[in-house]
Design a protein around this motif. Structure first.
Motif, PDB file in Angstrom:
ATOM      1  N   UNK A   1      32.451  36.082  39.510  1.00 13.82           N
ATOM      2  CA  UNK A   1      33.647  36.785  39.024  1.00 13.82           C
ATOM      3  C   UNK A   1      34.702  36.847  40.120  1.00 13.82           C
ATOM      4  N   UNK A   2      34.286  37.149  41.344  1.00  8.28           N
ATOM      5  CA  UNK A   2      35.261  37.223  42.433  1.00  8.28           C
ATOM      6  C   UNK A   2      35.877  35.857  42.716  1.00  8.28           C
ATOM      7  N   UNK A   3      35.095  34.792  42.608  1.00  8.74           N
ATOM      8  CA  UNK A   3      35.639  33.452  42.815  1.00  8.74           C
ATOM      9  C   UNK A   3      36.653  33.087  41.729  1.00  8.74           C
ATOM     10  N   UNK A   4      36.322  33.374  40.478  1.00  3.94           N
ATOM     11  CA  UNK A   4      37.242  33.063  39.385  1.00  3.94           C
ATOM     12  C   UNK A   4      38.531  33.880  39.485  1.00  3.94           C
TER      13      UNK A   4
ATOM     14  N   UNK B   1      42.467  32.715  40.049  1.00  2.00           N
ATOM     15  CA  UNK B   1      43.539  33.155  39.153  1.00  2.00           C
ATOM     16  C   UNK B   1      44.695  33.806  39.899  1.00  2.00           C
ATOM     17  N   UNK B   2      44.578  33.971  41.193  1.00  2.00           N
ATOM     18  CA  UNK B   2      45.679  34.568  41.966  1.00  2.00           C
ATOM     19  C   UNK B   2      46.936  33.701  41.923  1.00  2.00           C
TER      20      UNK B   2
ATOM     21  N   UNK C   1      46.039  45.380  42.999  1.00  2.00           N
ATOM     22  CA  UNK C   1      44.863  45.656  42.180  1.00  2.00           C
ATOM     23  C   UNK C   1      43.985  44.416  42.046  1.00  2.00           C
ATOM     24  N   UNK C   2      44.606  43.266  41.883  1.00  2.00           N
ATOM     25  CA  UNK C   2      43.840  42.023  41.779  1.00  2.00           C
ATOM     26  C   UNK C   2      43.096  41.736  43.084  1.00  2.00           C
ATOM     27  N   UNK C   3      43.745  41.942  44.207  1.00  2.00           N
ATOM     28  CA  UNK C   3      43.093  41.702  45.504  1.00  2.00           C
ATOM     29  C   UNK C   3      41.958  42.698  45.733  1.00  2.00           C
TER      30      UNK C   3
END
Length: 106
Positions: A92-95, A99-100, A33-35
């Motif tokens: 947002x995608x970079x942050x 956080x991964x 989901x995060x990816x």
């Protein structure tokens, strides 16, 4: 006279040493989901940054839908605002990509 609080018999227990911290365990669907969220925000961000400055912006369905709104549709401020929303999505995608690391095992 005011009554006083009763004194406790034993002092409070003092814990010495570090307190063990239990790391949460993530499942495969949380990682996926995060990816997917990062991918979605990245694609939407790139689309919103690029498309307002291409010829597709003028020749789409929504620009011809209401002719009285066409002068606002061609406004450079509106194009800049849409590109700004795209920049927010890229941020947002970079942050989230940074956080991964929360999924890494140590």
């Amino acid at each position: 006279m005011m009554p006083t609080e009763p004194e406790s018999e034993a002092p409070p227990e003092v814990v010495s040493g570090p307190i063990p911290v239990r790391r949460p365990e993530y499942r495969w669907y949380q990682k996926m989901t995060a990816v997917l969220f990062i991918t979605f925000c990245l694609e939407v961000g790139i689309f919103l940054v690029v498309v307002p400055w291409t010829p597709w912006w003028d020749g789409n369905y929504f620009s011809a839908l209401l002719p009285q709104v066409h002068r606002y549709w061609d406004n450079l401020y509106l194009r800049g605002a849409v590109s700004g929303l795209g920049a927010v999505n890229l941020y947002i995608s970079l942050m989230e990509a940074l956080r991964l690391r929360r999924f890494a095992k140590r």
